[in-house]
Scaffold this motif. Sequence first.
Motif, short mmCIF file in Angstrom:
data_model
loop_
_atom_site.label_atom_id
_atom_site.label_comp_id
_atom_site.label_asym_id
_atom_site.label_seq_id
_atom_site.Cartn_x
_atom_site.Cartn_y
_atom_site.Cartn_z
N GLU A 35 20.65 37.26 -94.63
CA GLU A 35 19.90 36.89 -93.73
C GLU A 35 19.03 36.19 -93.34
OE1 GLU A 35 19.96 39.76 -95.60
OE2 GLU A 35 19.93 42.02 -95.45
N TRP B 140 10.09 45.19 -90.96
CA TRP B 140 11.25 44.36 -91.44
C TRP B 140 12.10 43.30 -90.33
CZ3 TRP B 140 16.01 41.64 -92.75
CH2 TRP B 140 16.01 41.02 -93.57
N GLU B 141 12.57 43.89 -89.31
CA GLU B 141 13.62 43.12 -89.13
C GLU B 141 12.95 42.48 -87.95
OE1 GLU B 141 16.73 45.50 -87.79
OE2 GLU B 141 18.17 46.16 -89.08
N THR B 142 11.94 43.32 -87.35
CA THR B 142 11.52 42.57 -85.71
C THR B 142 10.43 41.42 -86.17
OG1 THR B 142 10.72 45.03 -85.31
CG2 THR B 142 9.10 42.70 -84.74
N ARG C 190 10.97 45.68 -98.47
CA ARG C 190 12.14 46.45 -97.18
C ARG C 190 12.31 47.73 -96.24
NH1 ARG C 190 17.93 42.99 -95.44
NH2 ARG C 190 18.07 44.10 -94.08
#
Length: 271
Positions: free
Chosen positions: A196, A159-161, A153
Motif C-alpha cells: 500500500e 487508517w485508510e483515510t 492498523r
Amino acid sequence: MTRRARITPQEAGLPLGGARRRTPGLRREEVAVLAGVGASWYQWLEQGRDISVSPQVIDAVSRVLRLSDAERRHLYLLAGLNPPAPEVVPDRRDMCDGLRRLIDTWMPYPAHIMDRYYNCVMYNDAAAVVFDMGQGPTTRNCLVDFFADPLFRTRTLSWETNARTVVAQFRAACAADPEDEGFQAVLAEVSAASPEFTALWAERDIEDQGQIRKELMHPRAGLLVVESTAMRVPARPDLLIVLHTPLAEADTAAKLEWLAGAGGRVRMLGA
C-alpha cells in the motif's frame, strides 16, 4: 553594515596595526578581500543595488561576518534567493529538556516527538498507553509502524483515510534532501513491508505537515477521536512535535484522563 561593525579585525584574522580606525569593525574593503569579491561589488551589495548574487557569495559573506544560520537565511531572502534548509545551531541542541517538559505538560493527552526520518525520539506517558509506544514489537519509526504494524492498523479506524496524507507529508519531508541515507533507509524498509505504501508513494503527492483526525479503538477505553497537530520549533528544525487533542466525540477527553491515571495505565498488548 550592522554585522560588519560587530566584527573586529582581530576576530577576522587580520594583522594588528595600521592607521587608526574612525569606525568600529571591519571596513568594506576588508570584508570584500576576506570573502573573495570585488570591493565595489561588495559596496553595491550593502547599498542594495540591483546586482546578481550567487549562493556561494552569500555564504562567503556570511562566513566573514559570522552570521548565525537564521541571519544567513535572512540574507538569502534579502538577495531574492531560495534560502538553504535550516540547520540546528550547536548551542540549541540542549533544548530537548525543554521539549520533554512540553510534552509532559500535555498530559493526559498523547504527545510525541519525531526526528526528520519519523523515528520517535520522545513520548509522554499518554502516548505510551494510547499508541503503545515503547511497548510491543513496534520499530519506533512512525511511518514504518503506520504501514507495517498489524496491531496499529487494526486499532486505527481512520487508517485508510489518513494513509495518503501520511505518505504525502513524508514525501514533503524527503524533498529537502532526497539523497539522504536516513530517508533512503526508511523508504527501503517501509516499501519492502507494505504494498500500500509503494502504491501511494508512486502517486507523488506532496502535502505540508498540519492536522490529522485520528479514530482509534482502544482495547480498554473503546473509541477515541483525537486531532493530531504537527509543529516545528525553528531552532530545532530536525524535530517534529506531534500533539494530540481530544475531540468532542466519544467522550474522548474523559477517557484519556482515565487512561493516563492509575486505573487505566496498563500495557496495551496485555489488555
